[in-house]
Design an enzyme around this catalytic site. Structure first.
Site, PDB file in Angstrom:
ATOM      1  N   ASP A  69     -19.545  33.195   0.650  1.00 30.75           N
ATOM      2  CA  ASP A  69     -19.221  33.723   1.961  1.00 30.75           C
ATOM      3  C   ASP A  69     -20.550  33.817   2.682  1.00 30.75           C
ATOM      4  O   ASP A  69     -21.527  34.344   2.136  1.00 30.75           O
ATOM      5  CB  ASP A  69     -18.523  35.079   1.887  1.00 30.75           C
ATOM      6  CG  ASP A  69     -17.833  35.413   3.209  1.00 30.75           C
ATOM      7  OD1 ASP A  69     -17.226  34.509   3.800  1.00 30.75           O
ATOM      8  OD2 ASP A  69     -17.913  36.572   3.640  1.00 30.75           O
ATOM      9  N   ASP A 159     -25.763  25.972  13.805  1.00 29.41           N
ATOM     10  CA  ASP A 159     -27.002  25.224  13.565  1.00 29.41           C
ATOM     11  C   ASP A 159     -27.690  24.700  14.830  1.00 29.41           C
ATOM     12  O   ASP A 159     -28.919  24.736  14.909  1.00 29.41           O
ATOM     13  CB  ASP A 159     -26.734  24.054  12.608  1.00 29.41           C
ATOM     14  CG  ASP A 159     -26.546  24.504  11.167  1.00 29.41           C
ATOM     15  OD1 ASP A 159     -26.708  25.712  10.894  1.00 29.41           O
ATOM     16  OD2 ASP A 159     -26.230  23.648  10.313  1.00 29.41           O
TER      17      ASP A 159
END
Length: 204
Positions: A69, A159
């Site tokens: 996670d 990102d």
């Protein structure tokens, strides 16, 4: 080659795990390939969600399972998005996840903040079987800062907005090799691999 089920349906994560696991001679099988549904993630911490996902996949597959996670945490936002990173901009459980909407919300929420620091965090859990009393647990974090303007075509999630000063690039501009060396998931995998070797978790 030992089989291990990957408790994720995220294409980006699956690509990263396949690359990261290859040197350790695991055949990584995505849970979707075995008809396994995604587990619920009701917890407030990364480690609790990762453990729930690993046990769910292992029980369904009757195989060892690896789950993570992970998410991005922004101190100026009190740690948000945190465990809600994949659903940050969602308004309901049935609404599809969207990287674009998540990024838009993050930039909007940071509009009046001077502190743009952020870190990706990963909790990684490997269980040998569903009721494993001693799962292997590793974690990693990668610090950077949030840019308003996205850069790069690689990676996924946040990102394109996550800038790493040591490279002078966003995470979306890094090569796979560069990213795996410094990413939260790559660092967690390095820790996990050390534990696998030290504990002989899967004796021959």
């Amino acid at each position: 080659m030992r089989k291990i089920v990957i408790a994720s349906n995220n294409p980006g994560k699956l690509r990263e795990f396949a690359t990261l696991l290859a040197p350790f001679f695991f055949e990584a099988i995505p849970q979707a390939a075995l008809g396994i549904s995604e587990a619920d993630e009701p917890f407030a911490t990364f480690i609790e969600n990762a453990l729930a996902k690993a046990r769910h996949a292992s029980r369904a597959a009757q195989l060892p399972a690896l789950a993570d996670d992970s998410g991005i945490c922004v101190p100026a936002l009190g740690g948000a998005p945190g465990v809600w990173s994949a659903r940050y901009a969602s308004h309901g459980a049935g609404e599809p996840k969207s990287d674009a909407r998540n990024n838009e919300k993050l930039i909007r929420d940071l509009a009046d903040k001077e502190d743009r620091r952020a870190f990706y965090y990963c909790s990684l859990v490997l269980v040998r079987h569903a009721d494993d009393p001693h799962p292997l647990i590793a974690d990693g974090e990668c610090w950077g800062e949030i840019l308003d303007t996205p850069r790069g075509q690689g990676g996924f999630g946040y990102d394109p907005h996550f800038f790493l000063s040591q490279f002078g690039k966003t995470a979306a501009e890094l090569t796979d090799e560069e990213k795996n060396r410094v990413s939260h998931r790559g660092l967690a995998m390095q820790e996990l691999s050390a534990k696998l070797k030290a504990q002989r978790a899967f004796p021959d």
